[in-house]
Scaffold this motif. Structure first.
Motif, PDB file in Angstrom:
ATOM      1  N   ARG A  41      -5.015  -3.180  -4.880  1.00 59.76           N
ATOM      2  CA  ARG A  41      -4.894  -2.582  -3.549  1.00 59.76           C
ATOM      3  C   ARG A  41      -3.923  -3.373  -2.683  1.00 59.76           C
ATOM      4  NH1 ARG A  41      -8.247   1.461  -2.357  1.00 59.76           N
ATOM      5  NH2 ARG A  41      -7.972   1.161  -0.127  1.00 59.76           N
ATOM      6  N   ILE A  42      -3.922  -4.685  -2.832  1.00 62.19           N
ATOM      7  CA  ILE A  42      -2.982  -5.511  -2.071  1.00 62.19           C
ATOM      8  C   ILE A  42      -1.554  -5.199  -2.492  1.00 62.19           C
ATOM      9  CG2 ILE A  42      -2.205  -7.880  -1.672  1.00 62.19           C
ATOM     10  CD1 ILE A  42      -5.180  -8.712  -1.902  1.00 62.19           C
ATOM     11  N   ILE A  43      -1.330  -5.110  -3.796  1.00 64.08           N
ATOM     12  CA  ILE A  43       0.003  -4.799  -4.309  1.00 64.08           C
ATOM     13  C   ILE A  43       0.458  -3.422  -3.830  1.00 64.08           C
ATOM     14  CG2 ILE A  43       1.351  -4.415  -6.417  1.00 64.08           C
ATOM     15  CD1 ILE A  43       0.655  -7.343  -5.850  1.00 64.08           C
ATOM     16  N   VAL A  44      -0.433  -2.439  -3.873  1.00 65.00           N
ATOM     17  CA  VAL A  44      -0.079  -1.091  -3.418  1.00 65.00           C
ATOM     18  C   VAL A  44       0.263  -1.095  -1.935  1.00 65.00           C
ATOM     19  CG1 VAL A  44      -1.003   1.243  -3.034  1.00 65.00           C
ATOM     20  CG2 VAL A  44      -1.360   0.102  -5.220  1.00 65.00           C
ATOM     21  N   GLY A  45      -0.484  -1.811  -1.126  1.00 67.57           N
ATOM     22  CA  GLY A  45      -0.195  -1.890   0.306  1.00 67.57           C
ATOM     23  C   GLY A  45       1.163  -2.505   0.578  1.00 67.57           C
ATOM     24  N   VAL A  46       1.480  -3.557  -0.129  1.00 74.85           N
ATOM     25  CA  VAL A  46       2.785  -4.196   0.049  1.00 74.85           C
ATOM     26  C   VAL A  46       3.903  -3.266  -0.429  1.00 74.85           C
ATOM     27  CG1 VAL A  46       4.229  -6.134  -0.686  1.00 74.85           C
ATOM     28  CG2 VAL A  46       1.856  -6.527  -0.046  1.00 74.85           C
ATOM     29  N   LEU A  47       3.679  -2.557  -1.535  1.00 79.71           N
ATOM     30  CA  LEU A  47       4.692  -1.621  -2.034  1.00 79.71           C
ATOM     31  C   LEU A  47       4.925  -0.460  -1.062  1.00 79.71           C
ATOM     32  CD1 LEU A  47       3.893  -1.452  -5.855  1.00 79.71           C
ATOM     33  CD2 LEU A  47       5.830  -2.567  -4.714  1.00 79.71           C
ATOM     34  N   ILE A  48       3.878   0.001  -0.399  1.00 82.29           N
ATOM     35  CA  ILE A  48       4.045   1.045   0.615  1.00 82.29           C
ATOM     36  C   ILE A  48       4.921   0.515   1.749  1.00 82.29           C
ATOM     37  CG2 ILE A  48       2.854   2.407   2.386  1.00 82.29           C
ATOM     38  CD1 ILE A  48       0.491   2.614   0.418  1.00 82.29           C
ATOM     39  N   GLY A  49       4.667  -0.704   2.171  1.00 83.70           N
ATOM     40  CA  GLY A  49       5.488  -1.311   3.220  1.00 83.70           C
ATOM     41  C   GLY A  49       6.932  -1.496   2.782  1.00 83.70           C
ATOM     42  N   LEU A  50       7.145  -1.927   1.538  1.00 85.71           N
ATOM     43  CA  LEU A  50       8.508  -2.080   1.019  1.00 85.71           C
ATOM     44  C   LEU A  50       9.238  -0.739   0.956  1.00 85.71           C
ATOM     45  CD1 LEU A  50       7.949  -4.653  -1.848  1.00 85.71           C
ATOM     46  CD2 LEU A  50       9.198  -5.033   0.266  1.00 85.71           C
ATOM     47  N   ALA A  51       8.529   0.293   0.507  1.00 88.67           N
ATOM     48  CA  ALA A  51       9.142   1.622   0.440  1.00 88.67           C
ATOM     49  C   ALA A  51       9.482   2.124   1.843  1.00 88.67           C
ATOM     50  CB  ALA A  51       8.202   2.601  -0.259  1.00 88.67           C
ATOM     51  N   ALA A  52       8.606   1.886   2.798  1.00 88.15           N
ATOM     52  CA  ALA A  52       8.886   2.290   4.171  1.00 88.15           C
ATOM     53  C   ALA A  52      10.116   1.567   4.701  1.00 88.15           C
ATOM     54  CB  ALA A  52       7.676   2.009   5.062  1.00 88.15           C
ATOM     55  N   GLY A  53      10.202   0.282   4.438  1.00 87.33           N
ATOM     56  CA  GLY A  53      11.368  -0.477   4.873  1.00 87.33           C
ATOM     57  C   GLY A  53      12.643   0.013   4.222  1.00 87.33           C
TER      58      GLY A  53
END
Length: 81
Positions: free
Chosen positions: A4-16
Protein backbone atom coordinates in the motif's frame (compact mmCIF):
# COMPACT_ATOMS: atom_id res chain seq x y z
CA UNK A 1 1.08 -2.79 4.27
CA UNK A 2 4.32 -2.29 2.35
CA UNK A 3 2.45 -2.76 -0.93
CA UNK A 4 0.00 0.00 0.00
CA UNK A 5 2.89 2.36 0.71
CA UNK A 6 4.44 1.61 -2.68
CA UNK A 7 1.10 2.12 -4.44
CA UNK A 8 0.58 5.47 -2.69
CA UNK A 9 4.00 6.69 -3.70
CA UNK A 10 3.45 5.49 -7.29
CA UNK A 11 0.16 7.40 -7.46
CA UNK A 12 2.01 10.53 -6.35
CA UNK A 13 4.78 9.92 -8.91
CA UNK A 14 2.23 9.43 -11.69
CA UNK A 15 0.44 12.62 -10.66
CA UNK A 16 3.71 14.52 -10.73
CA UNK A 17 4.62 13.09 -14.11
CA UNK A 18 1.34 13.92 -15.82
CA UNK A 19 0.69 17.24 -14.11
CA UNK A 20 4.21 18.59 -14.68
CA UNK A 21 3.45 19.60 -18.25
CA UNK A 22 6.19 17.39 -19.67
CA UNK A 23 3.74 15.76 -22.04
CA UNK A 24 1.83 17.81 -24.57
CA UNK A 25 -1.86 17.00 -24.63
CA UNK A 26 -4.91 18.78 -25.87
CA UNK A 27 -6.65 20.76 -23.15
CA UNK A 28 -9.59 18.36 -22.99
CA UNK A 29 -7.27 15.34 -22.67
CA UNK A 30 -5.34 17.11 -19.93
CA UNK A 31 -8.56 17.75 -18.03
CA UNK A 32 -9.56 14.09 -18.32
CA UNK A 33 -6.16 13.00 -17.00
CA UNK A 34 -6.53 15.37 -14.04
CA UNK A 35 -9.95 13.90 -13.24
CA UNK A 36 -8.65 10.32 -13.44
CA UNK A 37 -5.72 11.13 -11.16
CA UNK A 38 -8.09 12.78 -8.71
CA UNK A 39 -10.46 9.78 -8.75
CA UNK A 40 -7.62 7.31 -8.17
CA UNK A 41 -6.12 9.41 -5.37
CA UNK A 42 -9.47 9.95 -3.65
CA UNK A 43 -10.32 6.24 -3.92
CA UNK A 44 -6.95 5.26 -2.46
CA UNK A 45 -7.30 7.70 0.42
CA UNK A 46 -10.91 6.65 1.09
CA UNK A 47 -10.02 2.96 1.12
CA UNK A 48 -7.15 3.69 3.48
CA UNK A 49 -9.45 5.61 5.83
CA UNK A 50 -11.62 2.48 6.03
CA UNK A 51 -8.79 0.83 7.99
CA UNK A 52 -8.48 3.79 10.35
CA UNK A 53 -7.61 7.46 10.49
CA UNK A 54 -3.90 6.76 10.82
CA UNK A 55 -3.87 4.81 7.55
CA UNK A 56 -5.85 7.55 5.80
CA UNK A 57 -3.40 10.22 6.87
CA UNK A 58 -0.55 7.94 5.85
CA UNK A 59 -2.13 7.61 2.38
CA UNK A 60 -2.20 11.38 1.99
CA UNK A 61 1.44 11.58 3.05
CA UNK A 62 2.41 8.82 0.60
CA UNK A 63 0.76 10.55 -2.35
CA UNK A 64 2.20 13.92 -1.38
CA UNK A 65 5.62 12.33 -0.91
CA UNK A 66 5.52 10.74 -4.35
CA UNK A 67 4.44 14.01 -5.94
CA UNK A 68 7.16 15.90 -4.07
CA UNK A 69 9.75 13.31 -5.06
CA UNK A 70 8.92 13.71 -8.73
CA UNK A 71 8.71 17.49 -8.76
CA UNK A 72 11.87 18.10 -6.74
CA UNK A 73 14.15 15.21 -7.61
CA UNK A 74 13.22 14.08 -11.13
CA UNK A 75 12.53 17.51 -12.57
CA UNK A 76 15.69 18.89 -10.98
CA UNK A 77 17.77 16.27 -12.80
CA UNK A 78 15.99 16.88 -16.09
CA UNK A 79 16.57 20.64 -15.92
CA UNK A 80 20.27 20.20 -15.08
CA UNK A 81 20.86 17.94 -18.10
Amino acid sequence: MFARIIVGVLIGLAAGLFLSGKFTFEEKTHQIIKVFIAIVAIAFIASSFMFGAMFGVLAVIEIAGGYFAYTKLAQGRIEKS
